[in-house]
Design a protein around this motif. Sequence first.
Motif, PDB file in Angstrom:
ATOM      1  N   ALA A  55      82.653 116.311  33.507  1.00 34.40           N
ATOM      2  CA  ALA A  55      83.258 116.726  34.666  1.00 34.40           C
ATOM      3  C   ALA A  55      84.248 115.666  35.482  1.00 34.40           C
ATOM      4  O   ALA A  55      85.025 116.018  35.950  1.00 34.40           O
ATOM      5  CB  ALA A  55      82.081 116.868  35.758  1.00 34.40           C
ATOM      6  N   TYR A  56      84.153 114.135  34.671  1.00 33.85           N
ATOM      7  CA  TYR A  56      85.380 113.516  34.976  1.00 33.85           C
ATOM      8  C   TYR A  56      86.346 114.257  34.346  1.00 33.85           C
ATOM      9  O   TYR A  56      87.535 114.207  35.416  1.00 33.85           O
ATOM     10  CB  TYR A  56      85.339 112.272  34.061  1.00 33.85           C
ATOM     11  CG  TYR A  56      86.144 111.017  34.382  1.00 33.85           C
ATOM     12  CD1 TYR A  56      86.685 110.467  35.817  1.00 33.85           C
ATOM     13  CD2 TYR A  56      87.146 111.369  34.027  1.00 33.85           C
ATOM     14  CE1 TYR A  56      87.379 109.743  35.797  1.00 33.85           C
ATOM     15  CE2 TYR A  56      88.466 110.432  33.650  1.00 33.85           C
ATOM     16  CZ  TYR A  56      88.295 109.507  34.704  1.00 33.85           C
ATOM     17  OH  TYR A  56      89.667 108.999  35.069  1.00 33.85           O
ATOM     18  N   ASP A  57      86.915 114.978  33.360  1.00 32.53           N
ATOM     19  CA  ASP A  57      88.394 115.439  32.782  1.00 32.53           C
ATOM     20  C   ASP A  57      88.438 116.400  33.595  1.00 32.53           C
ATOM     21  O   ASP A  57      89.525 116.934  33.758  1.00 32.53           O
ATOM     22  CB  ASP A  57      87.544 115.391  31.772  1.00 32.53           C
ATOM     23  CG  ASP A  57      88.254 114.186  30.625  1.00 32.53           C
ATOM     24  OD1 ASP A  57      88.674 113.600  30.657  1.00 32.53           O
ATOM     25  OD2 ASP A  57      87.282 113.719  29.622  1.00 32.53           O
ATOM     26  N   TYR A  86      83.151 121.214  44.696  1.00 32.28           N
ATOM     27  CA  TYR A  86      81.867 121.625  44.853  1.00 32.28           C
ATOM     28  C   TYR A  86      81.440 121.201  43.042  1.00 32.28           C
ATOM     29  O   TYR A  86      82.090 121.556  42.415  1.00 32.28           O
ATOM     30  CB  TYR A  86      82.147 122.857  44.378  1.00 32.28           C
ATOM     31  CG  TYR A  86      82.601 123.837  46.196  1.00 32.28           C
ATOM     32  CD1 TYR A  86      81.641 124.143  47.247  1.00 32.28           C
ATOM     33  CD2 TYR A  86      84.355 123.977  46.330  1.00 32.28           C
ATOM     34  CE1 TYR A  86      82.282 124.192  48.190  1.00 32.28           C
ATOM     35  CE2 TYR A  86      84.125 124.133  47.446  1.00 32.28           C
ATOM     36  CZ  TYR A  86      83.106 124.482  48.708  1.00 32.28           C
ATOM     37  OH  TYR A  86      83.967 125.340  49.754  1.00 32.28           O
ATOM     38  N   VAL A  87      80.481 121.050  42.921  1.00 31.09           N
ATOM     39  CA  VAL A  87      79.886 120.699  41.884  1.00 31.09           C
ATOM     40  C   VAL A  87      78.565 121.708  40.915  1.00 31.09           C
ATOM     41  O   VAL A  87      77.564 121.468  42.067  1.00 31.09           O
ATOM     42  CB  VAL A  87      79.348 119.384  41.731  1.00 31.09           C
ATOM     43  CG1 VAL A  87      78.909 118.608  40.472  1.00 31.09           C
ATOM     44  CG2 VAL A  87      80.606 118.159  42.179  1.00 31.09           C
ATOM     45  N   ALA A  88      78.765 121.740  39.978  1.00 33.37           N
ATOM     46  CA  ALA A  88      77.560 123.310  40.024  1.00 33.37           C
ATOM     47  C   ALA A  88      76.463 122.886  39.599  1.00 33.37           C
ATOM     48  O   ALA A  88      75.612 123.131  40.433  1.00 33.37           O
ATOM     49  CB  ALA A  88      78.399 123.752  38.282  1.00 33.37           C
ATOM     50  N   ASP A  91      72.029 117.833  39.677  1.00 29.66           N
ATOM     51  CA  ASP A  91      72.150 116.454  39.628  1.00 29.66           C
ATOM     52  C   ASP A  91      73.160 115.660  40.440  1.00 29.66           C
ATOM     53  O   ASP A  91      74.075 116.110  40.284  1.00 29.66           O
ATOM     54  CB  ASP A  91      71.624 115.813  38.403  1.00 29.66           C
ATOM     55  CG  ASP A  91      72.515 116.068  37.360  1.00 29.66           C
ATOM     56  OD1 ASP A  91      74.036 116.014  37.511  1.00 29.66           O
ATOM     57  OD2 ASP A  91      72.704 116.085  36.030  1.00 29.66           O
ATOM     58  N   SER A  92      73.827 113.994  40.108  1.00 30.56           N
ATOM     59  CA  SER A  92      74.051 112.822  40.709  1.00 30.56           C
ATOM     60  C   SER A  92      75.089 112.783  39.551  1.00 30.56           C
ATOM     61  O   SER A  92      76.343 112.659  39.873  1.00 30.56           O
ATOM     62  CB  SER A  92      73.693 112.358  41.411  1.00 30.56           C
ATOM     63  OG  SER A  92      73.026 111.019  40.769  1.00 30.56           O
ATOM     64  N   GLU A  93      75.002 112.779  37.862  1.00 35.82           N
ATOM     65  CA  GLU A  93      75.859 112.246  37.391  1.00 35.82           C
ATOM     66  C   GLU A  93      77.173 113.578  37.592  1.00 35.82           C
ATOM     67  O   GLU A  93      78.182 112.641  37.784  1.00 35.82           O
ATOM     68  CB  GLU A  93      75.275 112.946  36.138  1.00 35.82           C
ATOM     69  CG  GLU A  93      76.162 111.598  35.053  1.00 35.82           C
ATOM     70  CD  GLU A  93      75.040 111.948  33.620  1.00 35.82           C
ATOM     71  OE1 GLU A  93      76.376 112.000  32.172  1.00 35.82           O
ATOM     72  OE2 GLU A  93      74.212 111.929  33.200  1.00 35.82           O
ATOM     73  N   ASP A  94      77.219 114.461  37.378  1.00 34.55           N
ATOM     74  CA  ASP A  94      78.651 114.859  37.134  1.00 34.55           C
ATOM     75  C   ASP A  94      78.720 114.542  38.880  1.00 34.55           C
ATOM     76  O   ASP A  94      80.208 114.580  38.456  1.00 34.55           O
ATOM     77  CB  ASP A  94      78.545 116.438  37.048  1.00 34.55           C
ATOM     78  CG  ASP A  94      78.122 116.921  35.801  1.00 34.55           C
ATOM     79  OD1 ASP A  94      77.966 116.153  34.981  1.00 34.55           O
ATOM     80  OD2 ASP A  94      77.969 117.739  35.029  1.00 34.55           O
ATOM     81  N   GLY A  95      79.001 114.935  40.099  1.00 33.94           N
ATOM     82  CA  GLY A  95      79.067 114.381  40.877  1.00 33.94           C
ATOM     83  C   GLY A  95      80.197 113.015  40.992  1.00 33.94           C
ATOM     84  O   GLY A  95      80.623 113.105  41.954  1.00 33.94           O
ATOM     85  N   PHE A 117      76.455 120.408  45.929  1.00 31.24           N
ATOM     86  CA  PHE A 117      76.015 120.158  44.901  1.00 31.24           C
ATOM     87  C   PHE A 117      74.672 121.025  44.090  1.00 31.24           C
ATOM     88  O   PHE A 117      74.701 122.642  45.366  1.00 31.24           O
ATOM     89  CB  PHE A 117      75.017 119.093  44.327  1.00 31.24           C
ATOM     90  CG  PHE A 117      75.494 117.858  44.720  1.00 31.24           C
ATOM     91  CD1 PHE A 117      75.913 117.254  42.889  1.00 31.24           C
ATOM     92  CD2 PHE A 117      75.786 117.301  45.698  1.00 31.24           C
ATOM     93  CE1 PHE A 117      76.394 115.577  43.040  1.00 31.24           C
ATOM     94  CE2 PHE A 117      76.099 115.867  45.648  1.00 31.24           C
ATOM     95  CZ  PHE A 117      76.258 115.385  44.172  1.00 31.24           C
ATOM     96  N   GLY A 118      74.808 121.739  43.374  1.00 37.36           N
ATOM     97  CA  GLY A 118      74.100 123.361  43.097  1.00 37.36           C
ATOM     98  C   GLY A 118      74.643 124.112  43.238  1.00 37.36           C
ATOM     99  O   GLY A 118      74.262 125.332  43.268  1.00 37.36           O
ATOM    100  N   MET A 119      75.940 124.372  42.661  1.00 36.96           N
ATOM    101  CA  MET A 119      76.897 125.394  42.839  1.00 36.96           C
ATOM    102  C   MET A 119      76.887 126.741  42.151  1.00 36.96           C
ATOM    103  O   MET A 119      77.878 125.975  40.706  1.00 36.96           O
ATOM    104  CB  MET A 119      77.917 125.269  43.505  1.00 36.96           C
ATOM    105  CG  MET A 119      78.337 124.465  44.367  1.00 36.96           C
ATOM    106  SD  MET A 119      78.140 124.845  45.980  1.00 36.96           S
ATOM    107  CE  MET A 119      78.683 126.311  46.630  1.00 36.96           C
ATOM    108  N   LYS A 120      76.939 127.666  41.969  1.00 40.76           N
ATOM    109  CA  LYS A 120      77.864 128.576  40.753  1.00 40.76           C
ATOM    110  C   LYS A 120      78.898 128.398  41.047  1.00 40.76           C
ATOM    111  O   LYS A 120      79.236 129.376  41.827  1.00 40.76           O
ATOM    112  CB  LYS A 120      76.702 129.724  40.940  1.00 40.76           C
ATOM    113  CG  LYS A 120      76.485 130.686  39.560  1.00 40.76           C
ATOM    114  CD  LYS A 120      75.698 131.979  39.610  1.00 40.76           C
ATOM    115  CE  LYS A 120      75.991 132.727  38.182  1.00 40.76           C
ATOM    116  NZ  LYS A 120      74.893 132.539  37.261  1.00 40.76           N
TER     117      LYS A 120
END
Length: 137
Positions: A55-57, A86-88, A91-95, A117-120
């Motif tokens: 997610a960072y890259d 928008y984070v797929a 959970d909070s790690e990717d965010g 969070f929780g986006m498709k």
Amino acid sequence: MTAPGKIPTTHHRTSNPYETRFGFSRAVRKGPFIFVAGTTSIDLSTSKVLYPKSAYDQTMQIFREIIHAIETLGGTKDDVVRMRIYVADADSEDGEKAGDAFKEVFGSAGPAATMVFGMKLMSPDMKVEIEADAVVL
């Protein structure tokens, strides 16, 4: 030629496959306002998602694309006033990784931002999608 009193609109397009398929622009400038469409981490030469495990890259790549679009339309990174991230994964790690990239690029007094969070997203390999608005004075 623009009609008197009418504010011209300028479009920035890339070879992103979704722009071509659906007919939208990566970014649009109208007067001092620049609006950047939802941007993901796509390799424009292969149409494949870049960094499917990070997610960072992905976020750093997205910011490069967004800043390039804004610069193409006459703005700078400092003109960005609002972002929607928008984070797929719910959970909070990717965010947190997207937030780390945001702070690295825009600093601690960056633009206003919303993170959802929780986006498709369009591909299961996409972890993050970002929209941006800028005002160029």
